[in-house]
Design an enzyme around this catalytic site. Structure first.
Site, short mmCIF file in Angstrom:
data_model
loop_
_atom_site.label_atom_id
_atom_site.label_comp_id
_atom_site.label_asym_id
_atom_site.label_seq_id
_atom_site.Cartn_x
_atom_site.Cartn_y
_atom_site.Cartn_z
N PHE A 148 -0.95 -26.35 -31.19
CA PHE A 148 -0.51 -25.07 -31.74
C PHE A 148 -1.58 -24.57 -32.70
O PHE A 148 -2.38 -25.36 -33.23
CB PHE A 148 0.82 -25.23 -32.48
N GLN A 261 4.27 -12.28 -41.75
CA GLN A 261 3.56 -12.73 -40.55
C GLN A 261 3.95 -11.88 -39.35
O GLN A 261 5.13 -11.77 -39.01
CB GLN A 261 3.89 -14.19 -40.26
N HIS A 263 3.66 -12.01 -35.65
CA HIS A 263 3.34 -12.94 -34.56
C HIS A 263 2.46 -12.20 -33.55
O HIS A 263 2.74 -11.06 -33.19
CB HIS A 263 4.64 -13.42 -33.90
N LEU A 277 10.10 -12.27 -28.90
CA LEU A 277 9.05 -13.27 -29.07
C LEU A 277 8.56 -13.85 -27.75
O LEU A 277 9.35 -14.17 -26.85
CB LEU A 277 9.57 -14.41 -29.95
N GLU A 280 4.19 -19.19 -28.86
CA GLU A 280 2.82 -19.64 -28.96
C GLU A 280 2.53 -20.79 -27.99
O GLU A 280 1.37 -21.10 -27.71
CB GLU A 280 2.54 -20.08 -30.41
N ARG A 336 -2.18 -17.58 -36.82
CA ARG A 336 -1.54 -16.38 -36.29
C ARG A 336 -2.05 -15.09 -36.90
O ARG A 336 -2.15 -14.07 -36.21
CB ARG A 336 -0.02 -16.49 -36.49
N HIS A 402 7.51 -11.05 -37.52
CA HIS A 402 8.14 -12.31 -37.10
C HIS A 402 8.70 -13.13 -38.25
O HIS A 402 9.78 -13.69 -38.14
CB HIS A 402 7.09 -13.13 -36.34
N ARG A 437 2.00 -18.92 -42.44
CA ARG A 437 2.65 -20.12 -41.91
C ARG A 437 2.03 -20.54 -40.58
O ARG A 437 1.84 -19.71 -39.69
CB ARG A 437 4.14 -19.88 -41.72
#
Length: 627
Positions: A148, A261, A263, A277, A280, A336, A402, A437
């Site tokens: 990730f 954030q 995304h 969404l 990822e 991100r 997000h 994050r």
């Protein structure tokens, strides 16, 4: 029939438990009362884990959730739970995870929270497995871990691309087995206090509109995020900043609210699912980003890597990054905030897709069998909602609001806010993630700090003995009157109109790229929306009245939106999830302080102040010297 005397519609029985209600519950002004040691507001991963911990510590515990049990937004965290278990990379450990988390947050994280999170996450994952979670496996039978963005090693424990769903299923099953009381479709509108100490919470049943009071010396906020303040978001309808606003009005402070954030990958077509969404995991399992010219553009945004590795072409760089044996990572797995800004730049440069996004391609990189096995939810999501077969063609995606890194300021070890008896965990708490994050850290955050908050809340309640704080009847009456006010306004504003205008303003003026003039304009708009919201009108009765529900949610959304815009205007630099076009550099001076927000003296807006970051111990600073 008057609002005060309307029928509860449950034949004298409690709507959740089926038990016969007390006279006070069933008669008079229709006010239910319940008494607990710990009340957890929110039934996502953080709330469930906190409730389980409080129950296991001996506290009489209740969960109150705005939606149905199992509907929490945690189910949308599809990729995995970040934990340095070392199942795929034995070199991985908590120190590396701690370093990745701090670097991902651009060193603005509360170091103690990041440390506890990295140290305790593996144990919390194994605990989930003990409770029945079914993780994917490596060839030798260990819990599988995937790549990730922002993580040096593959460390996300996962269940296909449905990890959040499995986590909620497991925690929910555990809570039900423990016979923890659950109040579903019940919205909390106010926290109650005895002096400066929490004494409970006031809310209403969404089905009937009946009011309910929870008397409890410990309240744990686990209400999630703020995404419904933005027009394009991956968040569902529940995310209206309830916990953030409840805590502010109770006297707590918020930190890091400028860091939102976006995304990188949300659906852009059809319009009915815009913002939904796209995990990822697609990029973690080999998906690449392309613009309308078919170019894999992410290499253009990391030119220093070309120089460092003397890769003359994109093809050479691609091969270099795909060399997993040396733990080299593709540019699509940058943090991100960096990926979202790159996508935004491509779209603004006119190299976007027909529907205003860019392309995410895994079909040319992986076999159809691999995609359907590893990404079953994504396969069905695009097939059913967009008529796109991701095993044969690319997806159209774009950035979507997000997650908010900012939230209620809490003690790192106990999650206690500045208000005695009030705790906060999950997305509504601040400090853990700093300015950005990392993917996968959200689920382990919920587990680690949910447990800690539940245990601390139970210990606090137990320590009070018989001297529990009292619920003030005048405060209850004021909360009741405030909730009913929209019914008494004739010819006022429609709450849906204000929500639409707020979302458009936040999207246009407080989005991925920000400037002082636009932020000042946003604050002017928000002040206007607040004035308009003083005269909201709703029609009909309290039963099944979504317009009334939104009218009550709006005051939270407006307060939290003001916090975001005000903090974004004050932070004159770019860092993590906060990008200022007029202050593009990351400044060292800003890396030593947080912006804190508190309710102003009038109780209608927020005041902002600077405060220093907690100082990291020297032994932890050494982790950043050699890597």
């Amino acid at each position: 029939m008057s609002e005060a005397s309307m029928s509860d519609g449950h034949d004298g029985r409690h709507p959740m438990t089926g038990n016969r209600m007390t006279p006070d519950e069933a008669e008079g002004r229709g006010l239910e009362r319940h008494r607990y040691d710990v009340v957890v507001i929110g039934a996502g991963g953080a709330g469930l884990r906190a409730a389980i911990a409080a129950h296991d510590a001996g506290a009489r515990t209740a969960i109150v959730c705005k939606s149905l049990l199992g509907k929490a937004h945690t189910v949308m965290a599809e990729g995995g739970i970040a934990a340095a278990m070392g199942n795929r990379w034995p070199e991985d450990n908590w120190e590396v995870h701690f370093r990745d988390t701090m670097r991902g947050g651009k060193m603005l994280n509360n170091w103690r929270m990041a440390q506890l999170h990295a140290q305790e996450a593996p144990e919390r994952v194994l605990e989930l497995e003990d409770w029945g979670a079914l993780f994917d496996r490596t060839d030798d039978g260990l819990i599988s871990q995937r790549d990730f963005g922002g993580h040096k090693y593959a460390r996300l424990a996962h269940v296909g691309d449905r990890t959040g769903l499995e986590m909620i299923r497991t925690l929910q099953q555990r809570a039900v087995a423990l016979d923890i009381d659950v109040f579903m479709e019940c919205t909390v509108t106010d926290l109650l206090k005895d002096g400066e100490t929490v004494s409970g919470a006031f809310g209403y049943w969404r089905e009937t509109g009946r009011f309910v009071v929870f008397e409890a010396p410990s309240v744990v906020l686990a209400t999630g995020g703020i995404g419904k303040s933005f027009k394009v978001t991956s968040n569902s309808w529940e995310y209206t900043g309830d916990g953030h606003a409840l805590a502010l009005r109770a006297g707590a402070s918020l930190i890091n609210m400028e860091f939102v954030q976006f995304h990188p990958t949300g659906m852009v077509w059809p319009p009915s699912v815009k913002g939904l969404l796209v995990t990822e995991s697609v990029r973690g399992d080999g998906g690449i980003l392309k613009n309308s010219e078919g170019k894999r553009f992410m290499f253009d945004y990391i030119p220093e890597f070309f120089r460092a590795e003397t890769a003359d072409t994109v093809e050479e760089a691609d091969r270099w990054y795909d060399d997993k044996a040396n733990n080299r990572r593709p540019p699509e797995l940058l943090p991100r905030d960096e990926v979202a800004r790159a996508i935004n730049s491509e779209i603004k440069a006119g190299r976007g897709s027909p529907h205003g996004g860019i392309y995410l391609d895994i079909a040319s990189r992986r076999s159809p069998e691999f995609i359907r096995k590893r990404l079953p939810s994504m396969y069905h999501q695009f097939k059913e909602l967009a008529d796109v077969d991701i095993t044969a063609e690319p997806m159209e995606i774009g950035p979507t609001c997000h997650y908010v890194m900012g939230g209620i300021e809490v003690d790192a070890d106990t999650e206690l806010s500045a208000v005695p008896g009030l705790y906060a965990v999950g997305e509504c708490s601040g400090g853990m993630h700093g300015s950005n994050r990392l993917g996968g850290n959200s689920l382990s955050d919920l587990l680690v700090f949910g447990r800690r908050a539940g245990e601390a809340a139970a210990a606090y309640a137990d320590g009070l003995g018989d001297s529990r704080p009292a619920v003030d009847d005048a405060a209850v009456a004021a909360a009741e009157a405030g909730a009913l006010r929209p019914f008494g306004e004739e010819g006022g504003e429609n709450p849906y109109t204000i929500q639409h205008d707020l979302q458009q303003s936040m999207n246009d003026l407080v989005g991925i790229i920000r400037t002082a003039s636009e932020l000042e304009e946003a604050l002017e708009h928000i002040e206007g929306f607040k004035q308009r919201a003083q005269h909201l009108s709703v029609e009909g009765h309290r039963q099944y009245n979504p317009g009334w529900h939104l009218a009550l949610d709006l005051r939270n959304m407006l307060l939290v939106s003001e916090c975001i815009a005000k903090a974004a205007l004050a932070r004159q630099e770019s860092r993590g999830g906060h990008t200022r076009d007029d202050f593009p550099a990351t400044e060292s001076d800003w890396g030593t302080k947080n912006l804190a927000l508190r309710l102003d003296a009038a109780g209608t807006g927020v005041d902002l102040s600077e405060q220093p970051l907690p100082v990291m111990p020297d032994e932890l600073k050494t982790f950043f010297e050699s890597q």
